[in-house]
Scaffold this motif. Sequence first.
Motif, PDB file in Angstrom:
ATOM      1  N   GLY A 122      -8.469 -21.090  -0.516  1.00 28.46           N
ATOM      2  CA  GLY A 122      -8.412 -21.004   0.936  1.00 28.46           C
ATOM      3  C   GLY A 122      -7.197 -20.291   1.498  1.00 28.46           C
ATOM      4  O   GLY A 122      -6.999 -20.262   2.701  1.00 28.46           O
ATOM      5  N   LYS A 123      -6.374 -19.687   0.635  1.00 31.24           N
ATOM      6  CA  LYS A 123      -5.157 -19.013   1.097  1.00 31.24           C
ATOM      7  C   LYS A 123      -5.171 -17.549   0.668  1.00 31.24           C
ATOM      8  O   LYS A 123      -5.638 -17.207  -0.420  1.00 31.24           O
ATOM      9  CB  LYS A 123      -3.929 -19.710   0.527  1.00 31.24           C
ATOM     10  N   LEU A 124      -4.599 -16.713   1.521  1.00 25.82           N
ATOM     11  CA  LEU A 124      -4.516 -15.281   1.239  1.00 25.82           C
ATOM     12  C   LEU A 124      -3.413 -15.040   0.214  1.00 25.82           C
ATOM     13  O   LEU A 124      -2.277 -15.461   0.391  1.00 25.82           O
ATOM     14  CB  LEU A 124      -4.215 -14.505   2.531  1.00 25.82           C
ATOM     15  N   ILE A 125      -3.753 -14.337  -0.864  1.00 26.78           N
ATOM     16  CA  ILE A 125      -2.816 -14.057  -1.962  1.00 26.78           C
ATOM     17  C   ILE A 125      -2.743 -12.549  -2.161  1.00 26.78           C
ATOM     18  O   ILE A 125      -3.766 -11.874  -2.222  1.00 26.78           O
ATOM     19  CB  ILE A 125      -3.283 -14.708  -3.282  1.00 26.78           C
ATOM     20  N   TYR A 126      -1.520 -12.032  -2.276  1.00 23.71           N
ATOM     21  CA  TYR A 126      -1.329 -10.604  -2.547  1.00 23.71           C
ATOM     22  C   TYR A 126      -1.449 -10.377  -4.047  1.00 23.71           C
ATOM     23  O   TYR A 126      -0.790 -11.044  -4.843  1.00 23.71           O
ATOM     24  CB  TYR A 126       0.048 -10.151  -2.056  1.00 23.71           C
ATOM     25  N   ILE A 127      -2.289  -9.401  -4.446  1.00 22.73           N
ATOM     26  CA  ILE A 127      -2.472  -9.101  -5.866  1.00 22.73           C
ATOM     27  C   ILE A 127      -2.178  -7.630  -6.178  1.00 22.73           C
ATOM     28  O   ILE A 127      -2.456  -7.174  -7.282  1.00 22.73           O
ATOM     29  CB  ILE A 127      -3.892  -9.465  -6.349  1.00 22.73           C
ATOM     30  N   GLY A 128      -1.618  -6.919  -5.194  1.00 23.10           N
ATOM     31  CA  GLY A 128      -1.283  -5.509  -5.402  1.00 23.10           C
ATOM     32  C   GLY A 128      -0.051  -5.364  -6.276  1.00 23.10           C
ATOM     33  O   GLY A 128       0.478  -6.343  -6.807  1.00 23.10           O
ATOM     34  N   ASN A 129       0.439  -4.140  -6.392  1.00 25.45           N
ATOM     35  CA  ASN A 129       1.585  -3.903  -7.265  1.00 25.45           C
ATOM     36  C   ASN A 129       2.803  -3.362  -6.522  1.00 25.45           C
ATOM     37  O   ASN A 129       3.730  -2.876  -7.145  1.00 25.45           O
ATOM     38  CB  ASN A 129       1.194  -2.947  -8.404  1.00 25.45           C
ATOM     39  N   ASP A 130       2.829  -3.474  -5.197  1.00 28.62           N
ATOM     40  CA  ASP A 130       3.970  -3.036  -4.401  1.00 28.62           C
ATOM     41  C   ASP A 130       4.861  -4.254  -4.136  1.00 28.62           C
ATOM     42  O   ASP A 130       4.443  -5.207  -3.477  1.00 28.62           O
ATOM     43  CB  ASP A 130       3.488  -2.429  -3.087  1.00 28.62           C
ATOM     44  N   THR A 131       6.076  -4.224  -4.658  1.00 20.31           N
ATOM     45  CA  THR A 131       6.961  -5.389  -4.522  1.00 20.31           C
ATOM     46  C   THR A 131       7.337  -5.654  -3.070  1.00 20.31           C
ATOM     47  O   THR A 131       7.509  -6.813  -2.689  1.00 20.31           O
ATOM     48  CB  THR A 131       8.236  -5.214  -5.370  1.00 20.31           C
ATOM     49  N   ASN A 132       7.480  -4.608  -2.260  1.00 15.30           N
ATOM     50  CA  ASN A 132       7.791  -4.813  -0.842  1.00 15.30           C
ATOM     51  C   ASN A 132       6.637  -5.526  -0.140  1.00 15.30           C
ATOM     52  O   ASN A 132       6.851  -6.485   0.604  1.00 15.30           O
ATOM     53  CB  ASN A 132       8.076  -3.485  -0.139  1.00 15.30           C
ATOM     54  N   GLU A 133       5.416  -5.067  -0.376  1.00 15.40           N
ATOM     55  CA  GLU A 133       4.259  -5.695   0.251  1.00 15.40           C
ATOM     56  C   GLU A 133       4.092  -7.136  -0.218  1.00 15.40           C
ATOM     57  O   GLU A 133       3.705  -8.006   0.565  1.00 15.40           O
ATOM     58  CB  GLU A 133       2.993  -4.884  -0.022  1.00 15.40           C
ATOM     59  N   GLU A 134       4.389  -7.390  -1.470  1.00 15.30           N
ATOM     60  CA  GLU A 134       4.312  -8.767  -1.982  1.00 15.30           C
ATOM     61  C   GLU A 134       5.318  -9.659  -1.246  1.00 15.30           C
ATOM     62  O   GLU A 134       4.991 -10.763  -0.809  1.00 15.30           O
ATOM     63  CB  GLU A 134       4.588  -8.779  -3.482  1.00 15.30           C
ATOM     64  N   ARG A 135       6.531  -9.163  -1.088  1.00  7.74           N
ATOM     65  CA  ARG A 135       7.573  -9.928  -0.380  1.00  7.74           C
ATOM     66  C   ARG A 135       7.188 -10.112   1.083  1.00  7.74           C
ATOM     67  O   ARG A 135       7.311 -11.211   1.630  1.00  7.74           O
ATOM     68  CB  ARG A 135       8.917  -9.193  -0.492  1.00  7.74           C
ATOM     69  N   TRP A 136       6.686  -9.058   1.717  1.00  5.74           N
ATOM     70  CA  TRP A 136       6.300  -9.148   3.127  1.00  5.74           C
ATOM     71  C   TRP A 136       5.178 -10.150   3.330  1.00  5.74           C
ATOM     72  O   TRP A 136       5.161 -10.884   4.320  1.00  5.74           O
ATOM     73  CB  TRP A 136       5.888  -7.783   3.656  1.00  5.74           C
ATOM     74  N   THR A 137       4.235 -10.207   2.388  1.00  2.00           N
ATOM     75  CA  THR A 137       3.129 -11.160   2.495  1.00  2.00           C
ATOM     76  C   THR A 137       3.659 -12.575   2.463  1.00  2.00           C
ATOM     77  O   THR A 137       3.223 -13.444   3.242  1.00  2.00           O
ATOM     78  CB  THR A 137       2.113 -10.938   1.348  1.00  2.00           C
TER      79      THR A 137
END
Length: 122
Positions: A102-117
């Motif tokens: 039920g939660k949005l999880i970042y699975i991409g490979n951009d460390t900035n986008e992961e941190r921002w999420t």
Amino acid sequence: MFSNNKSGKSLILLTIVIVVMSVALIFVMKMFNTGKTDKAQEEAFKLSVYEYNIEIKEYKTEQLYTQEEFNEENLNVYGAKLKEVIPNMAETDMSKFKIEHGKLIYIGNDTNEERWTKEVRI
């Protein structure tokens, strides 16, 4: 007596000056706008993540009212099925996210986008 060859040389010199000044202007603009562009990209990404989370909450609320046995812990979605839960998700983001428990999880490979999420809180 006098030749008019100077006008051709002046035009070539003027063109060279314009090209050099344009390149210098572009260089200066890039030098001073780098931080602003990165910040704008960060804010746009965070806004998208925030909106996706709102859509997930709306989906879960709708499911609670329509299904008696809905459990958000069982809400696990990825890939093309994300559009069923988050209809406004950008196509470019479909490969970057999944919904797990039920939660949005970042699975991409951009460390900035992961941190921002992770920085986006609802």
